[in-house]
Write an enzyme that holds these catalytic residues in place. Structure first.
Site, PDB file in Angstrom:
ATOM      1  N   TYR A 184       0.841  -1.194   0.000  1.00 48.87           N
ATOM      2  CA  TYR A 184       0.000   0.000   0.000  1.00 48.87           C
ATOM      3  C   TYR A 184       0.878   1.246   0.000  1.00 48.87           C
ATOM      4  CZ  TYR A 184      -4.366   2.515   0.919  1.00 48.87           C
ATOM      5  OH  TYR A 184      -5.472   3.325   0.820  1.00 48.87           O
TER       6      TYR A 184
ATOM      7  N   ASN B 203     -15.203   3.440   1.988  1.00 47.99           N
ATOM      8  CA  ASN B 203     -15.892   3.336   0.696  1.00 47.99           C
ATOM      9  C   ASN B 203     -16.968   4.402   0.491  1.00 47.99           C
ATOM     10  OD1 ASN B 203     -14.311   1.158  -0.114  1.00 47.99           O
ATOM     11  ND2 ASN B 203     -15.701  -0.347   0.779  1.00 47.99           N
TER      12      ASN B 203
ATOM     13  N   SER C  37     -18.645  -3.436  -6.093  1.00 53.41           N
ATOM     14  CA  SER C  37     -17.688  -3.219  -5.003  1.00 53.41           C
ATOM     15  C   SER C  37     -18.327  -2.346  -3.928  1.00 53.41           C
ATOM     16  CB  SER C  37     -16.431  -2.536  -5.536  1.00 53.41           C
ATOM     17  OG  SER C  37     -16.731  -1.215  -5.976  1.00 53.41           O
TER      18      SER C  37
ATOM     19  N   ARG D 176     -18.599  -7.582 -14.037  1.00 48.36           N
ATOM     20  CA  ARG D 176     -18.072  -8.749 -14.738  1.00 48.36           C
ATOM     21  C   ARG D 176     -19.147  -9.830 -14.821  1.00 48.36           C
ATOM     22  NH1 ARG D 176     -12.804 -10.516 -11.590  1.00 48.36           N
ATOM     23  NH2 ARG D 176     -14.123  -9.922  -9.822  1.00 48.36           N
ATOM     24  N   ASP D 177     -19.113 -10.597 -15.895  1.00 49.02           N
ATOM     25  CA  ASP D 177     -20.028 -11.731 -16.025  1.00 49.02           C
ATOM     26  C   ASP D 177     -19.675 -12.784 -14.976  1.00 49.02           C
ATOM     27  OD1 ASP D 177     -22.072 -13.258 -16.926  1.00 49.02           O
ATOM     28  OD2 ASP D 177     -21.265 -13.582 -18.938  1.00 49.02           O
TER      29      ASP D 177
ATOM     30  N   TYR E 281      -9.851   5.517  -9.332  1.00 46.83           N
ATOM     31  CA  TYR E 281      -9.601   5.401  -7.900  1.00 46.83           C
ATOM     32  C   TYR E 281      -9.132   3.999  -7.513  1.00 46.83           C
ATOM     33  CZ  TYR E 281     -14.159   3.088  -7.555  1.00 46.83           C
ATOM     34  OH  TYR E 281     -15.221   2.212  -7.703  1.00 46.83           O
TER      35      TYR E 281
ATOM     36  N   GLY F   1      -7.369  -0.034  -9.400  1.00 43.59           N
ATOM     37  CA  GLY F   1      -6.853  -0.734 -10.575  1.00 43.59           C
ATOM     38  C   GLY F   1      -6.927  -2.235 -10.399  1.00 43.59           C
ATOM     39  N   MET F   2      -8.145  -2.757 -10.279  1.00 42.50           N
ATOM     40  CA  MET F   2      -8.328  -4.164  -9.946  1.00 42.50           C
ATOM     41  C   MET F   2      -7.726  -5.109 -10.982  1.00 42.50           C
ATOM     42  SD  MET F   2     -12.235  -3.913  -8.511  1.00 42.50           S
ATOM     43  CE  MET F   2     -12.447  -5.690  -8.552  1.00 42.50           C
TER      44      MET F   2
ATOM     45  N   PHE G   7      -7.910   9.703  -7.838  1.00 49.84           N
ATOM     46  CA  PHE G   7      -8.415  10.080  -6.513  1.00 49.84           C
ATOM     47  C   PHE G   7      -8.046   9.010  -5.496  1.00 49.84           C
ATOM     48  CE2 PHE G   7     -11.649  10.098  -3.141  1.00 49.84           C
ATOM     49  CZ  PHE G   7     -11.471  11.389  -2.681  1.00 49.84           C
TER      50      PHE G   7
END
Length: 350
Positions: free
Chosen positions: A68, A141, A168, A190-191, A259, A261-262, A284
């Site tokens: 992090y 969140n 999310s 996502r499917d 915000y 970047g999965m 952000f």
């Protein structure tokens, strides 16, 4: 900084507590240990807090792993978010008193513990008449969602936004806050096997349109904009192809805010989007936003938390589905928090 960590000695004036401690970075299940720790009575500007509940967020995992952007000094107690009740205050503390519920506004304080001592200015009071799960999950969140909808475009009722990672914690908060403001949301997911139940859950939160990443790429997307204007704001937590596809549908002069970047893929922007559509790209990070406001306009942080708690009280912002586990069952909670497609938030109860 978490002010209560005392691992090896217990002075006469200290108090016993328990916390999830890591002495080195690594995978959480390998480095976290539930240990007895010692905390001191609060100094003049400090507050002793009995923690009630604390969630497990991706940023918590990244902090333990050492990946992090902000890392506390080791050894450290895990956790960045939670809610607790004030049990003791220093003599110069004026903004809270014993019995008040409080949430941390700084990152890296260490909330996975039964008790801790924090500085007064690292906490904000919250009402005690909202659900514990709502209070425990309000300061990361929902705060991110609140700022994304407030700080980058002037949005009015009837405007449209588009977002990926819509299921999310941030995505669900965006849906609900936007709905309370009369803003239309296009939500990309996502499917998956349980897609129909996910779509229904997001619609129950107020989502206007829920589409898959595959549908986002199809020409039929133009039909959607017969019923709503093109989005002024795109919220990106994925990166990669998803970002490029959202940009295609952004209105002229619109803004895309990244915000997260999965996908671990870069944000790729077509030159045409910059030249012919005049789109703006921003990043952000709510931790940095809070850090800056704490020095310049702390009241803005307080107002944001107050607004979000008011939405919770009125039933317009519900916390994500969660599984609440005792602190002693932290291993199971950590494992479930990292299971793909398991959308239930793991909350540790102290």
């Amino acid at each position: 900084m978490w002010l209560g960590l005392r691992l090896f000695h217990r002075p006469f004036s200290s108090l016993a507590a328990r916390g999830l401690v890591y002495e080195k970075h690594g995978e959480p299940l390998q480095v976290l240990r539930l240990k007895n720790v010692n905390i001191t009575h609060p100094a003049d500007n400090e507050v002793r807090v009995k923690m009630l509940a604390a969630p497990i967020n991706p940023s918590d995992i990244n902090m333990v792993q050492g990946t992090y952007a902000l890392l506390p000094q080791l050894p450290a107690v895990g956790g960045n978010e939670g809610v607790g009740v004030v049990v003791e205050i220093g003599r110069h503390v004026s903004s809270m008193r014993p019995g008040d519920w409080v949430v941390p506004v700084d990152a890296g304080l260490g909330t996975w513990c039964t008790e801790a001592v924090f500085s007064e200015d690292s906490l904000v009071r919250v009402p005690s008449d909202i659900p514990v799960a709502g209070a425990a999950t309000v300061s990361v969140n929902p705060c991110t969602a609140y700022r994304l909808l407030s700080d980058f475009e002037t949005l009015r009722p009837g405007d449209t936004i588009i977002q990926n990672a819509s299921n999310s914690g941030v995505g669900q908060a965006v849906i609900q806050i936007a709905t309370s403001l009369g803003i239309t949301t296009i939500n990309v997911v996502r499917d998956r096997e349980d897609l129909s139940s996910l779509i229904q859950r997001l619609r129950d939160l107020g989502a206007d349109h829920v589409i898959t990443e595959e549908q986002l790429r199809k020409p039929e997307m133009k039909d959607l904009f017969k019923n709503c204007p093109r989005p002024r704001l795109a919220l990106n937590c994925v990166g990669g192809k998803s970002t490029t596809e959202m940009l295609r549908h952004l209105d002229y002069g619109g803004t895309m805010v990244t915000y997260g970047g999965m996908s671990k893929q870069p944000v790729t922007v077509p030159v045409s989007a910059l030249i012919f559509k005049n789109v703006k790209l921003c990043g952000f990070w709510v931790t940095q936003w809070k850090k800056e406001r704490a020095q310049t306009d702390r009241e803005e942080i307080v107002k944001m938390i107050r607004d979000l708690c008011d939405l919770i009280r009125r039933g317009k912002l519900v916390p994500p589905p969660s599984t609440q586990r005792p602190l002693e069952d932290f291993s199971r909670a950590l494992q479930d928090s990292q299971t793909p497609f398991l959308s239930r938030k793991q909350i540790l109860i102290m």
